[in-house]
Design an enzyme around this catalytic site. Structure first.
Site, PDB file in Angstrom:
ATOM      1  N   GLU A 146      -3.713   3.986   6.428  1.00 42.21           N
ATOM      2  CA  GLU A 146      -3.640   3.748   4.978  1.00 42.21           C
ATOM      3  C   GLU A 146      -4.309   4.896   4.219  1.00 42.21           C
ATOM      4  O   GLU A 146      -3.889   5.277   3.123  1.00 42.21           O
ATOM      5  CB  GLU A 146      -4.348   2.423   4.655  1.00 42.21           C
ATOM      6  CG  GLU A 146      -4.361   2.087   3.183  1.00 42.21           C
ATOM      7  CD  GLU A 146      -5.131   0.815   2.861  1.00 42.21           C
ATOM      8  OE1 GLU A 146      -4.942  -0.217   3.532  1.00 42.21           O
ATOM      9  OE2 GLU A 146      -5.940   0.863   1.911  1.00 42.21           O
ATOM     10  N   SER A 169     -10.302  -0.210   4.331  1.00 43.96           N
ATOM     11  CA  SER A 169      -9.381  -0.412   5.471  1.00 43.96           C
ATOM     12  C   SER A 169      -8.767   0.928   5.859  1.00 43.96           C
ATOM     13  O   SER A 169      -8.179   1.597   5.014  1.00 43.96           O
ATOM     14  CB  SER A 169      -8.242  -1.356   5.081  1.00 43.96           C
ATOM     15  OG  SER A 169      -8.773  -2.579   4.668  1.00 43.96           O
ATOM     16  N   ARG A 227       0.846  -1.219   0.000  1.00 39.89           N
ATOM     17  CA  ARG A 227       0.000   0.000   0.000  1.00 39.89           C
ATOM     18  C   ARG A 227       0.874   1.261   0.000  1.00 39.89           C
ATOM     19  O   ARG A 227       0.610   2.213   0.745  1.00 39.89           O
ATOM     20  CB  ARG A 227      -0.942   0.022   1.217  1.00 39.89           C
ATOM     21  CG  ARG A 227      -1.904  -1.112   1.303  1.00 39.89           C
ATOM     22  CD  ARG A 227      -2.894  -1.182   0.132  1.00 39.89           C
ATOM     23  NE  ARG A 227      -3.611  -2.436   0.184  1.00 39.89           N
ATOM     24  CZ  ARG A 227      -3.143  -3.559  -0.382  1.00 39.89           C
ATOM     25  NH1 ARG A 227      -2.023  -3.569  -1.092  1.00 39.89           N
ATOM     26  NH2 ARG A 227      -3.824  -4.660  -0.270  1.00 39.89           N
TER      27      ARG A 227
END
Ligand code: FAD
Length: 338
Positions: A334, A238, A164
């Site tokens: 994130e 997320s 990510r």
């Protein structure tokens, strides 16, 4: 190209936060972008490239210009015996590109079906799902420098993709607008059904002859049953990354928490399931005011309707701190906080 003033970004972010931007323009083609860059009144003000707004948390009004990406077009640019190279305008919806590939039997991104957002945002955090990441099919991208207007080509190594992560979240953060992305898809599918519940779902669907279309459908079914739909409840998927720890740290945690969920990554590291850590701090499904971690996905921070960005951010910080106190593990956010 029209530049509008004091526009609400509520329809443009999946947390549904009602923040204002000073200026707002839709980029329909590369000329629009060059006009913004060369406009002396706009050249020095902050710029935010906006795709689908599915990985953003606005904690304030935005004092600058939001450039809404509308660069379209998907085309095959070359092929050989094994591969086909598909180039997409960065404003295409990611899932439309996935569906185009499935229709044409080009394999490689079926496990990433139904990830929200645009093609141009996919390299920013090297999107991934169900055992596959963008970097595995990435060929190159074109990006325009937001100060000079220079067009630059980035190959795989230039993007420094990680979990990510990419150069566009680090050294080159907010420097470029990605305008085109080229992927290398396979004509000879190697199916990846080992991750998550894909095999179980394929069985439930009665699939005996596995192919990329069936895998895509299975992934869509699983996602629709597990993840809260942002149209119904504001969220950005997320909120935290799964933290990586050393094997020594993992072993010591495992002694205290034998049920700890983790898997091995490169080298000697272990990736812990952030959802498990959050759940075992008691946050799963717990509503605090207008916000909370979702009842079936502890990793997903949700807006129950009237939250502000500050409230969401403060809750994320509380959860992050609590995990750190209980497990001694740092969870990185994130989602891009603006
Ligand atoms: C329900 C849900 C499920 C999700 N599931 C997943 C998942 O399985 N895997 C996964 O990886 N992610 C997932 N996400 C996160 C999100 O979908 C991805 O990060 C997606 O790539 C964001 O795309 P976007 O167009 O909405 O980006 P935005 O939110 O609009 O932007 C994100 C960041 O990228 C920058 N940016 C966007 N476009 C460009 C561009 N063209 N050039 C330069 N910078 C740009 C923005 O300025 C911002 O900093 C999920 C989100 C939701 C809401």
């Amino acid at each position: 190209m029209e530049t509008r003033k004091k526009i609400s970004l509520k329809p443009f972010n999946t947390f549904h936060l009602d923040v204002l931007t000073d200026l707002f323009s839709e980029i329909q083609n590369l000329e629009d972008l060059q006009k913004v860059i060369s406009d002396p009144e706009l050249s020095s003000i902050p710029k935010l490239i906006l795709g689908g707004g599915s990985n953003l948390l606005f904690t304030n009004d935005f004092h600058g210009i939001v450039l809404k990406n509308n660069l379209k077009g998907i085309q095959k640019i070359k092929e050989d015996d094994d591969s086909v190279f598909i180039q997409s305008g960065s404003g295409e919806a990611w899932n439309d590109l996935v569906m185009y590939c499935i229709e044409n039997n080009y394999a490689g991104i079926e496990n990433m079906s139904l990830i929200p957002g645009t093609v141009g945002a996919a390299p920013i955090q090297n999107i991934g799902a169900y055992g596959v990441e963008l970097k595995e099919v990435f060929e190159e991208l074109e990006a325009v420098h937001l100060k000079t207007g220079e067009v630059k080509l980035f190959r795989l190594a230039d993007c420094r993709f990680g979990y990510r992560d990419s150069i566009f979240k680090n050294e080159l953060k907010n420097e470029f607008m990605i305008v085109k992305v080229t992927l290398r898809l396979s004509k000879h599918p190697v199916l990846n059904t080992s991750y998550g519940a894909i095999e179980t779902e394929l069985k439930a669907m009665g699939v005996t002859d596995k192919n990329i279309r069936a895998i895509s459908k299975a992934v869509c079914n699983i996602r629709l049953s597990k993840l809260p739909n942002p149209d119904q409840i504001g969220n950005a998927g997320s909120f935290f990354k799964n933290p990586e720890v050393s094997s020594e740290k993992y072993e010591s945690l495992k002694k205290d928490f034998p049920e700890l969920v983790a898997h091995k990554t490169q080298g000697d590291k272990m990736k812990l399931a952030a959802g498990w850590l959050i759940e075992h701090c008691g946050w799963k499904g717990k509503q605090v005011g207008n916000v909370g971690m979702h009842k079936s996905q502890a990793l997903v921070l949700v807006n129950y309707g009237h939250a502000t960005g500050d409230e969401l951010f403060a809750h994320a910080k509380t959860v992050q701190l609590n995990v750190k106190e209980k497990f001694g593990v740092e969870m990185e956010m994130e989602v891009n906080v603006i």
